[in-house]
Write a protein that holds these residues in place. Structure first.
Motif, PDB file in Angstrom:
ATOM      1  N   TYR A  50       0.801  -1.218   0.000  1.00  0.00           N
ATOM      2  CA  TYR A  50       0.000   0.000   0.000  1.00  0.00           C
ATOM      3  C   TYR A  50       0.838   1.273   0.000  1.00  0.00           C
ATOM      4  N   LEU A  51       1.914   1.263   0.754  1.00  0.00           N
ATOM      5  CA  LEU A  51       2.756   2.451   0.810  1.00  0.00           C
ATOM      6  C   LEU A  51       3.363   2.741  -0.556  1.00  0.00           C
ATOM      7  N   ILE A  94       3.591  11.046   4.960  1.00  0.00           N
ATOM      8  CA  ILE A  94       4.944  11.588   4.834  1.00  0.00           C
ATOM      9  C   ILE A  94       5.844  10.617   4.056  1.00  0.00           C
ATOM     10  N   ALA A  95       5.777   9.326   4.411  1.00  0.00           N
ATOM     11  CA  ALA A  95       6.609   8.334   3.727  1.00  0.00           C
ATOM     12  C   ALA A  95       6.246   8.236   2.245  1.00  0.00           C
ATOM     13  N   ALA A  96       4.947   8.256   1.935  1.00  0.00           N
ATOM     14  CA  ALA A  96       4.515   8.172   0.543  1.00  0.00           C
ATOM     15  C   ALA A  96       4.954   9.390  -0.257  1.00  0.00           C
ATOM     16  N   CYS A  97       4.954  10.544   0.365  1.00  0.00           N
ATOM     17  CA  CYS A  97       5.436  11.761  -0.315  1.00  0.00           C
ATOM     18  C   CYS A  97       6.902  11.610  -0.710  1.00  0.00           C
ATOM     19  N   LEU A  98       7.709  11.094   0.191  1.00  0.00           N
ATOM     20  CA  LEU A  98       9.135  10.916  -0.102  1.00  0.00           C
ATOM     21  C   LEU A  98       9.351   9.927  -1.236  1.00  0.00           C
ATOM     22  N   LEU A  99       8.643   8.805  -1.196  1.00  0.00           N
ATOM     23  CA  LEU A  99       8.792   7.797  -2.246  1.00  0.00           C
ATOM     24  C   LEU A  99       8.316   8.324  -3.587  1.00  0.00           C
ATOM     25  N   ALA A 100       7.174   8.998  -3.600  1.00  0.00           N
ATOM     26  CA  ALA A 100       6.630   9.524  -4.857  1.00  0.00           C
ATOM     27  C   ALA A 100       7.542  10.576  -5.463  1.00  0.00           C
ATOM     28  N   GLY A 101       8.189  11.356  -4.622  1.00  0.00           N
ATOM     29  CA  GLY A 101       9.039  12.418  -5.139  1.00  0.00           C
ATOM     30  C   GLY A 101      10.391  11.948  -5.629  1.00  0.00           C
ATOM     31  N   LEU A 102      10.864  10.794  -5.115  1.00  0.00           N
ATOM     32  CA  LEU A 102      12.249  10.399  -5.374  1.00  0.00           C
ATOM     33  C   LEU A 102      12.417   9.124  -6.197  1.00  0.00           C
ATOM     34  N   MET A 103      11.434   8.214  -6.186  1.00  0.00           N
ATOM     35  CA  MET A 103      11.616   6.889  -6.791  1.00  0.00           C
ATOM     36  C   MET A 103      11.008   6.804  -8.182  1.00  0.00           C
ATOM     37  N   ARG A 111      21.628   8.315 -11.067  1.00  0.00           N
ATOM     38  CA  ARG A 111      21.165   9.689 -10.849  1.00  0.00           C
ATOM     39  C   ARG A 111      20.730  10.307 -12.166  1.00  0.00           C
ATOM     40  N   THR A 112      19.634  11.057 -12.133  1.00  0.00           N
ATOM     41  CA  THR A 112      19.157  11.769 -13.314  1.00  0.00           C
ATOM     42  C   THR A 112      19.355  13.269 -13.096  1.00  0.00           C
ATOM     43  N   ALA A 113      18.962  14.046 -14.099  1.00  0.00           N
ATOM     44  CA  ALA A 113      19.116  15.502 -14.006  1.00  0.00           C
ATOM     45  C   ALA A 113      17.947  16.153 -13.280  1.00  0.00           C
ATOM     46  N   ASN A 114      16.957  15.355 -12.858  1.00  0.00           N
ATOM     47  CA  ASN A 114      15.771  15.903 -12.216  1.00  0.00           C
ATOM     48  C   ASN A 114      15.995  16.127 -10.724  1.00  0.00           C
ATOM     49  N   MET A 115      15.155  16.972 -10.130  1.00  0.00           N
ATOM     50  CA  MET A 115      15.248  17.281  -8.705  1.00  0.00           C
ATOM     51  C   MET A 115      14.307  16.382  -7.894  1.00  0.00           C
ATOM     52  N   PHE A 116      13.026  16.469  -8.139  1.00  0.00           N
ATOM     53  CA  PHE A 116      12.041  15.581  -7.527  1.00  0.00           C
ATOM     54  C   PHE A 116      10.712  15.781  -8.235  1.00  0.00           C
ATOM     55  N   ASN A 117       9.753  14.880  -7.955  1.00  0.00           N
ATOM     56  CA  ASN A 117       8.456  14.916  -8.619  1.00  0.00           C
ATOM     57  C   ASN A 117       7.472  15.699  -7.751  1.00  0.00           C
ATOM     58  N   LEU A 118       7.399  16.998  -7.980  1.00  0.00           N
ATOM     59  CA  LEU A 118       6.583  17.881  -7.154  1.00  0.00           C
ATOM     60  C   LEU A 118       5.086  17.573  -7.238  1.00  0.00           C
ATOM     61  N   PRO A 119       4.488  17.393  -8.439  1.00  0.00           N
ATOM     62  CA  PRO A 119       3.047  17.094  -8.480  1.00  0.00           C
ATOM     63  C   PRO A 119       2.688  15.820  -7.722  1.00  0.00           C
ATOM     64  N   ALA A 120       3.550  14.810  -7.804  1.00  0.00           N
ATOM     65  CA  ALA A 120       3.270  13.562  -7.087  1.00  0.00           C
ATOM     66  C   ALA A 120       3.239  13.787  -5.587  1.00  0.00           C
ATOM     67  N   VAL A 121       4.159  14.596  -5.089  1.00  0.00           N
ATOM     68  CA  VAL A 121       4.188  14.905  -3.662  1.00  0.00           C
ATOM     69  C   VAL A 121       2.938  15.680  -3.254  1.00  0.00           C
ATOM     70  N   MET A 122       2.520  16.610  -4.092  1.00  0.00           N
ATOM     71  CA  MET A 122       1.367  17.442  -3.763  1.00  0.00           C
ATOM     72  C   MET A 122       0.080  16.631  -3.677  1.00  0.00           C
ATOM     73  N   ILE A 123      -0.124  15.692  -4.606  1.00  0.00           N
ATOM     74  CA  ILE A 123      -1.372  14.922  -4.584  1.00  0.00           C
ATOM     75  C   ILE A 123      -1.397  13.977  -3.393  1.00  0.00           C
ATOM     76  N   VAL A 124      -0.252  13.389  -3.038  1.00  0.00           N
ATOM     77  CA  VAL A 124      -0.217  12.513  -1.866  1.00  0.00           C
ATOM     78  C   VAL A 124      -0.536  13.313  -0.600  1.00  0.00           C
ATOM     79  N   ALA A 125       0.012  14.505  -0.492  1.00  0.00           N
ATOM     80  CA  ALA A 125      -0.243  15.339   0.687  1.00  0.00           C
ATOM     81  C   ALA A 125      -1.723  15.716   0.776  1.00  0.00           C
ATOM     82  N   ALA A 126      -2.319  16.067  -0.362  1.00  0.00           N
ATOM     83  CA  ALA A 126      -3.727  16.466  -0.361  1.00  0.00           C
ATOM     84  C   ALA A 126      -4.643  15.307   0.006  1.00  0.00           C
TER      85      ALA A 126
END
Length: 490
Positions: A126-127, A387-396, A171-186
Motif C-alpha cells: 500500500y505504501l 509523509i513516507a509516501a510523499c518521499l517515495l513519490a518524489g524520489l523513486m 542519478r538523473t538531471a531531475n530534482m524531484f516529482n513535485l506534483p506527485a508529492v502534492m497529490i499525496v499530501a492532499a
C-alpha cells in the motif's frame, strides 16, 4: 521460541459484529472506527482502487516492454490468479470482519511470525502503491497543464531524481516529482478527516473515470487497426521480453492493477454488515474491473503500435496520434487525474488501517492504534504513511515502485489462499457466511498461480525485496515479538 513464533490469534478475538458494534480491540471510552460502509460503498472502493493505474499508467509500459498486444492475455492470467485469491478473501472477510486484511487472516491461521511477514508485505503493497500511482498522476497532470492549458511546468520538478538502469539506481538531471508529492499530501489530508467523506468523494470520482473510459472505448474502437495486433505475441528477445515469458512478466506488472479488492478487505472493520457486504464488494469489483481492463487493452494496442506506448500516460499517447480525438484527449486527462486520485485515496486509506490492527495486537507501537476522537480515523498512522509516501513519490522511479508493489501483493494473496485450507482443517466448526467452492482445488491453484507470478519479478528485484524483508524481521524481533499481546498473555 519456535512455538511462540507460530502461535495463532484465536478467531474468537475477532467476533462477528453487527452494524454499530464497536470494533474489536476497543477500550471503554476510547474512540473506535465507525461502521458506515455498505456493499455499494465497498464495490466502489474496489473499483476506485482497481480502475486507475493499470489502465492509465502501467498498461502501456507492460505492452511496450514485455507482452506486446498479448497484454490482453496478461490481464486474463493476472485476473485468473486474482479470482482464485478473491474467493479466498471473500470467505475470510465474511468470517473475520475486521480491519487488517491478509494480516489478520494469517494471524488466525498460520501464526504470528507469518502474520508479521504478511503485514510487512502489505506495508510494501500500500505504501509503495500510493507512491506509484502518484507518479502516474503527475504525468497526466503535467500533460494537462502543458498541452491543454498551455501552462509550462519545469521538467526537473516533474520526474524522480533516480532511475533504474541495468539492475541498479542511477542519478538523473531531475530534482524531484513535485506534483506527485502534492497529490499525496492532499489525499492524506482527506483520509485524516474521515472514512465517510472519503468514500463519498471516491464514489463521485469512480463515476467520472468510468464515463471517461466508456467514451475512450466507444470512440477509440473506430480507430483500431487490426494490423497493430500482429504479431499478437512478439518473438522473445530476452528474459521477460516478449514471447510467453514476456506475457508472464507483464502479468506480474499488471497484477498491480488488481490490488483494489485487497483494499476492500481492509475496510471490513468499517462495514455495516460485513458478513454479507464484504464478498459482494470484493468479487463484484473484481469481475467488473477485469472486463474493463481487457477491453481497454484491446482498443489501446489496436489504436497505436505497442512499441509506442512506453510512457507514463499511454491512453493520452494513443489519442495524440489522432487529431480528431483531441477533445477526447482532454477528457481522458481529466478522467485520469480524477481516477488516479481515487486510487491514491483508497491506498492511503488502507495502509493506516493495517498499522492500526498491528498496533492493537502489540506488534507496532500503540501510537499507530490511536483513533481521532472526532474524525474516528487512525490519524497518527495516516500522517506517518502520508509523509513516507510523499518521499517515495518524489524520489523513486515508476518501474521499481510498481514491481515492488506487485511482489508484496502476490505474497499476501498466496498466504490467504493457504490460510483458508488451514482454517478449514483446524476450525471446521466455525460458521462461514461465504465458502470458497471446491476449496481443495481453488485454494492450491490460487497459491501456485500467485507464487508463480511473484517469481517473475523476484528474479530481477530479489535484492530489494530481501532487503525490505530483513528490515521487517529486525523490527519484529526487536519490538513486535516482545510486545505482542499474545506474548504478554503467555
Amino acid at each position: 521460541m519456535l512455538k511462540s513464533l507460530f502461535r495463532v490469534k484465536p478467531v474468537e478475538a475477532a467476533p462477528h459484529v453487527d452494524a454499530g458494534e464497536p470494533v474489536e480491540g476497543s477500550l471503554h471510552g476510547e474512540a473506535t472506527l465507525k461502521r458506515t460502509l455498505t456493499a455499494k460503498h465497498l464495490v466502489l472502493l474496489g473499483m476506485g482502487a482497481v480502475i486507475g493505474a493499470g489502465i492509465f499508467v502501467l498498461t502501456g509500459q507492460a505492452a511496450a516492454n514485455h507482452a506486446g498486444p498479448a497484454i490482453m492475455l496478461s490481464f486474463v492470467l493476472a485476473g485468473l490468479a486474482c479470482a482464485f485469491a478473491g474467493l479466498c478473501y471473500a470467505e475470510f472477510s465474511a468470517l473475520l470482519p475486521v480491519s487488517g486484511s491478509a494480516y489478520s487472516y494469517s494471524y488466525a491461521t498460520l501464526g504470528e511470525f507469518v502474520a508479521w511477514f504478511i503485514g510487512w508485505c502489505l506495508v510494501l503493497e500500500y505504501l509503495f502503491a500510493s507512491s506509484t500511482v502518484a507518479v502516474g498522476w503527475s504525468g497526466y497532470f503535467v500533460s494537462f497543464l502543458t498541452t491543454t492549458l498551455g501552462i509550462p511546468f519545469p521538467a526537473e520538478l516533474a520526474s524522480a531524481p533516480l532511475a533504474w538502469v541495468d539492475g541498479g539506481f542511477v542519478r538523473t538531471a531531475n530534482m524531484f516529482n513535485l506534483p506527485a508529492v502534492m497529490i499525496v499530501a492532499a489525499v492524506s489530508g482527506l483520509c485524516y478527516v474521515g472514512i465517510t467523506q472519503s468514500a463519498f468523494i471516491n464514489g463521485i470520482v469512480v463515476a467520472i473515470k468510468t464515463a471517461v473510459i466508456a467514451a475512450f472505448l466507444g470512440f477509440g474502437f473506430f480507430y483500431v487497426d487490426p494490423a497493430n495486433w500482429t504479431p499478437f505475441i512478439p518473438e522473445n528477445v530476452g528474459p521477460g521480453q516478449f514471447g510467453m515469458d514476456g506475457v508472464f512478466r507483464a502479468a506480474t506488472i499488471v497484477f498491480f492493477a488488481y490490488i483494489g479488492f485487497d483494499a476492500v478487505s481492509t475496510a471490513a472493520g468499517e462495514a455495516k454488515n460485513p458478513q454479507r457486504d464484504m464478498p459482494i464488494g470484493i468479487l463484484g469489483s473484481l469481475a467488473i474491473c477485469t472486463v474493463i481492463y481487457i477491453a481497454v487493452c484491446a482498443v489501446l494496442t489496436g489504436m497505436l503500435p505497442y512499441t509506442e506506448l512506453n510512457t507514463a500516460k499511454p491512453v493520452v499517447t494513443a489519442l495524440e496520434a489522432y487529431p480528431n480525438l483531441a477533445w477526447l484527449k482532454t477528457a481522458v486527462e481529466i478522467g485520469a487525474i480524477a481516477g488516479l486520485s481515487s486510487v491514491i485515496l483508497v491506498m492511503l486509506m488502507a495502509q493506516p488501517r493495517i498499522f492500526y490492527t498491528m498496533a492493537r495486537d502489540g506488534l507496532l507501537p500503540k501510537v499507530f492504534g490511536k483513533v481521532h476522537p472526532k474524525h474516528h480515523t487512525p490519524y497518527i498512522g495516516t500522517i506517518v504513511v502520508g509523509i513516507a509516501a510523499c518521499l517515495l513519490a518524489g524520489l523513486m522511479p515508476l518501474s521499481v515502485l510498481g514491481e515492488l508493489v506487485s511482489m508484496g501483493t502476490l505474497v499476501a494473496f498466496a498466504t490467504v489462499c493457504l490460510g483458508v485450507l488451514v482454517l478449514r482443517r483446524t476450525r471446521p466448526e466455525l460458521h462461514r457466511p461465504f465458502r470458497v467452492p471446491m476449496a481443495t482445488i481453488i485454494c492450491p491453484l490460487g497459491f501456485l498461480s500467485c507464487m508463480f507470478l511473484f517469481f517473475q519479478s523476484f528474479r530481477e528485484h530479489w535484492h530489494l525485496f530481501v532487503a525490505w524483508t530483513i528490515i521487517g524481521m529486525a523490527i519484529y524481533f526487536l519490538y513486535g515479538r516482545r510486545h505482542s499481546k499474545l506474548n504478554v498473555r503467555a
